[in-house]
Each structure stands twice: as structure tokens, then as C-alpha cells.
Design a protein around this motif. Structure first.
Motif, PDB file in Angstrom:
ATOM      1  N   TYR A 109      25.453   2.969 -37.935  1.00  0.00           N
ATOM      2  CA  TYR A 109      26.132   1.704 -38.191  1.00  0.00           C
ATOM      3  C   TYR A 109      26.973   1.305 -36.985  1.00  0.00           C
ATOM      4  N   LYS A 110      27.076  -0.005 -36.727  1.00  0.00           N
ATOM      5  CA  LYS A 110      28.019  -0.496 -35.721  1.00  0.00           C
ATOM      6  C   LYS A 110      29.429  -0.276 -36.252  1.00  0.00           C
ATOM      7  N   GLN A 111      30.304   0.280 -35.418  1.00  0.00           N
ATOM      8  CA  GLN A 111      31.679   0.508 -35.857  1.00  0.00           C
ATOM      9  C   GLN A 111      32.422  -0.805 -36.092  1.00  0.00           C
ATOM     10  N   SER A 112      32.100  -1.839 -35.327  1.00  0.00           N
ATOM     11  CA  SER A 112      32.860  -3.084 -35.396  1.00  0.00           C
ATOM     12  C   SER A 112      32.772  -3.768 -36.756  1.00  0.00           C
ATOM     13  N   ASP A 113      31.593  -3.750 -37.373  1.00  0.00           N
ATOM     14  CA  ASP A 113      31.440  -4.456 -38.646  1.00  0.00           C
ATOM     15  C   ASP A 113      30.573  -3.700 -39.664  1.00  0.00           C
ATOM     16  N   THR A 115      27.505  -2.949 -39.573  1.00  0.00           N
ATOM     17  CA  THR A 115      26.116  -3.395 -39.667  1.00  0.00           C
ATOM     18  C   THR A 115      25.206  -2.183 -39.518  1.00  0.00           C
TER      19      THR A 115
END
Length: 182
Positions: A109-113, A115
Motif C-alpha cells: 500500500y502507498k503510505q500517503s493514502d 492505496t
């Protein structure tokens, strides 16, 4: 002296090449999608040396694989060019004895959001793999690996972090056996 190679259509047989200090390394006189497979560029500057010359109107999409690294484009025909760099996300799953674990659930998963970028089961080699379109800057990620099937050897879930670079992401995870769960 002006161009390294001219590609006249999406179907071409140019791979595994280095373009060094060319004024216009690869000339594309069409507008569609094309794949660059291990085409490497150095010495380009975006001023008088370009990796790609796109010489017709329309949109050209350059899909880069296996380390292809074009950056600088000159539009000499009024078109536009998008560079898409495809990299691999690879997670190997093993146990404490260094034996591969098949069928482990691996997600990235992307840490930022948060996703989801990958959700695959590890294969007979313990590898879970997915392609990813590198966005041009590094991506901080969260990695999860787990295997817990009732009646079969269970493992404690593993959570870790990493970074997707322009070269992709590869890591080996080690799952610890859960000797209590049945």
C-alpha cells in the motif's frame, strides 16, 4: 549525427541499447503507444540533447521496461509525449529456516493514502510480484505478508515499510511460525 535511431511504428525490434550524448536519441514519427525495453539514455540535457524526438501531432505514450530511462522529449510536430516507467514490485516470502512459503498473502500500500498497489499470493518460489507505473518520484510503501490457514502451518503476520525507487522494489520477508494456533 542528429538521430541515434528512428522508430516508425509501435512494433519495433530495438532493445538493450545505450544512447550516449545523442542530439536526438530516438525519433518517433507516429502517435500511439510504444514500449522501450532496456533502452538507456545518458548525456541528454533537454536543451540541445534529447532522449526522444516526437515529430507528429497526437499523443505518444512511451512505456518503459527493464531499466529504460528516457527523460527529455522534444516535440517537433505539435504532439505530446507521456513517459510511463513500469517497474516490478517483488516480495519473497520465507520462513526462519529460509524455506520458501507458497500461498502467503502479500499486499503493498502507498503510505500517503493507503492505496493498494499489490495484493498477490506467493508462488512456488515464494515470490509475490506485480508491475507498477513509477510516477517519477519515490513512493513510500507499507508491506504486509501473512499466511494463516487453519489445519496448516500458521505464521505471525509481518508488517514493514519500504520505498519504491525508479528501479522498483524487491524485498525478502521472513515469517515466524505460530506454534500455538492450530
Amino acid at each position: 549525427d542528429d538521430r541515434g535511431v528512428r522508430i516508425t511504428g509501435a512494433s519495433h525490434n530495438i532493445t538493450d541499447s545505450n544512447f550516449i550524448n545523442c542530439p536526438k536519441c530516438v525519433h518517433c514519427n507516429f502517435s500511439t503507444a510504444v514500449t522501450f525495453d532496456n533502452l538507456k539514455f545518458s548525456g541528454s540535457n533537454g536543451t540541445d540533447k534529447f532522449d526522444i524526438e516526437h515529430s507528429v501531432a497526437g499523443a505518444l505514450t512511451v512505456n518503459c521496461t527493464n531499466g529504460s530511462n528516457p527523460e527529455y522529449v522534444t516535440e517537433t510536430g505539435g504532439g505530446s509525449t507521456s513517459i510511463v516507467t513500469t517497474v516490478y514490485l517483488r516480495v519473497y516470502v520465507k520462513d526462519e529456516a529460509n524455506a520458501v512459503i507458497q500461498g502467503a498473502s502479500v499486499a503493498i500500500y502507498k503510505q500517503s493514502d493507503m492505496t493498494q498497489l499489490m495484493n498477490e499470493l506467493s508462488d512456488v518460489n515464494g515470490l509475490a510480484e506485480e508491475t507498477f507505473n513509477y510516477p517519477g518520484s519515490d513512493v513510500n510503501i507499507y508491506v504486509r505478508a501473512r499466511k494463516s490457514t487453519p489445519g496448516v502451518q500458521r505464521y505471525f503476520p509481518l508488517n514493514t515499510t519500504g520505498v519504491i525507487l525508479s528501479s522498483g522494489f524487491t524485498t525478502t520477508t521472513v515469517l515466524v511460525k505460530d506454534e500455538i494456533a492450530a
